[in-house]
Design a protein around this motif. Structure first.
Motif, PDB file in Angstrom:
ATOM      1  N   UNK A  65      -5.400   3.867  -7.623  1.00 38.43           N
ATOM      2  CA  UNK A  65      -6.471   2.880  -7.613  1.00 38.43           C
ATOM      3  C   UNK A  65      -6.030   1.549  -7.033  1.00 38.43           C
ATOM      4  N   UNK A  66      -4.805   1.134  -7.365  1.00 35.96           N
ATOM      5  CA  UNK A  66      -4.290  -0.114  -6.799  1.00 35.96           C
ATOM      6  C   UNK A  66      -4.100   0.009  -5.292  1.00 35.96           C
ATOM      7  N   UNK A  70      -3.848   0.314 -16.632  1.00 38.73           N
ATOM      8  CA  UNK A  70      -2.427  -0.001 -16.703  1.00 38.73           C
ATOM      9  C   UNK A  70      -1.841   0.393 -18.053  1.00 38.73           C
ATOM     10  N   UNK A  71      -2.566   0.065 -19.111  1.00 39.33           N
ATOM     11  CA  UNK A  71      -2.082   0.396 -20.454  1.00 39.33           C
ATOM     12  C   UNK A  71      -1.955   1.907 -20.621  1.00 39.33           C
ATOM     13  N   UNK A 129       0.841  -1.201   0.000  1.00 44.27           N
ATOM     14  CA  UNK A 129       0.000   0.000   0.000  1.00 44.27           C
ATOM     15  C   UNK A 129       0.878   1.254   0.000  1.00 44.27           C
ATOM     16  N   UNK A 130       1.893   1.274   0.841  1.00 39.54           N
ATOM     17  CA  UNK A 130       2.801   2.426   0.894  1.00 39.54           C
ATOM     18  C   UNK A 130       3.589   2.564  -0.407  1.00 39.54           C
ATOM     19  N   UNK A 131       4.023   1.447  -0.958  1.00 43.17           N
ATOM     20  CA  UNK A 131       4.775   1.499  -2.213  1.00 43.17           C
ATOM     21  C   UNK A 131       3.931   2.071  -3.342  1.00 43.17           C
ATOM     22  N   UNK A 132       2.668   1.681  -3.390  1.00 39.43           N
ATOM     23  CA  UNK A 132       1.788   2.188  -4.442  1.00 39.43           C
ATOM     24  C   UNK A 132       1.528   3.679  -4.285  1.00 39.43           C
ATOM     25  N   UNK A 133       1.350   4.131  -3.058  1.00 35.15           N
ATOM     26  CA  UNK A 133       1.174   5.563  -2.843  1.00 35.15           C
ATOM     27  C   UNK A 133       2.446   6.330  -3.202  1.00 35.15           C
ATOM     28  N   UNK A 134       3.588   5.743  -2.922  1.00 35.61           N
ATOM     29  CA  UNK A 134       4.854   6.379  -3.297  1.00 35.61           C
ATOM     30  C   UNK A 134       4.964   6.508  -4.805  1.00 35.61           C
TER      31      UNK A 134
END
Length: 224
Positions: free
Chosen positions: A75-76, A177-178, A54-59
């Motif tokens: 979104x992820x 993603x695309x 979760x933190x990695x995605x926000x980063x």
């Protein structure tokens, strides 16, 4: 030419596909031969992995210059937050108390994946990460679908305990993603060679996660 994001994603998935069957744990769960204790270890590890991802995605969202990438990673991240809420019932039905979750010593082979993801979040071009994680989603979703069938058929878990895997078993459309990948190609910030490298390593670390859990030594001390 900037390239075609959808074709790049399809090509990377095809390159990874031959290794998808190297997962040693999921077939054991699917046919009911894995010990029930594996779910306790799995839940304990995921309770550490999901907040990290979760933190990695926000980063990644914060580092993204392209709106499409910010939207995709954001979104992820929201999905990871939803998934985290489903882990409690799994942990409980697997026999874990809050103290057991707290005292669980994380397995290096399981935590390599989120550690690498955190490195990518800080160091890689977001569009390249979008290629890497999305290319692995199909295999991850397939694994989760097999686990749900095994849990239902052989282990007697409730729907609430299966919700984590059911959440990820639902395939995500590729459009967001695309769009993120295409924006990176158009901006010249996506290097296809690096994206392929990141995808290959992502797959290797995910397989390490599952195959670590397949090791009887890893689950020997878990509640049965």
């Amino acid at each position: 030419m900037s390239g075609d994001g959808r074709k790049l994603l399809a090509a990377v998935r095809a390159e990874l596909a031959p290794r998808d069957d190297e997962n040693e744990l999921v077939p054991l769960i699917a046919d009911g031969t894995a010990p029930r204790s594996v779910f306790a270890v799995l839940a304990s590890e995921e309770l550490r992995i999901v907040p990290s991802d979760w933190r990695s995605l926000h980063t990644l969202a914060a580092r993204s210059d392209e709106p499409a990438a910010r939207s995709y990673f954001g979104g992820l991240a929201a999905g990871e937050e939803q998934a985290l809420a489903t882990l409690g019932p799994l942990a409980q039905e697997a026999g874990l108390t809050p103290d057991a979750v707290r005292d669980h010593e994380p397995l290096a082979g399981c935590q390599a994946y989120p550690s690498y993801f955190a490195w990518l979040a800080l160091n890689a071009a977001p569009a390249e990460v979008a290629v890497a994680i999305t290319a692995n989603f199909a295999a991850w979703g397939g694994y989760c679908a097999q686990i749900v069938r095994g849990m239902r058929t052989h282990y007697g878990f409730s729907p609430a305990a299966m919700a984590f895997f059911e959440f990820f078993a639902e395939p995500l459309p590729d459009d967001a993603a695309v769009a993120a990948i295409q924006a990176g190609l158009n901006a010249g910030t996506l290097d296809e060679r690096r994206a392929r490298r990141y995808a290959r390593l992502f797959q290797a670390y995910e397989l390490m996660f599952w195959n670590t859990l397949a090791d009887p030594v890893s689950t020997a001390s878990a509640p049965s």
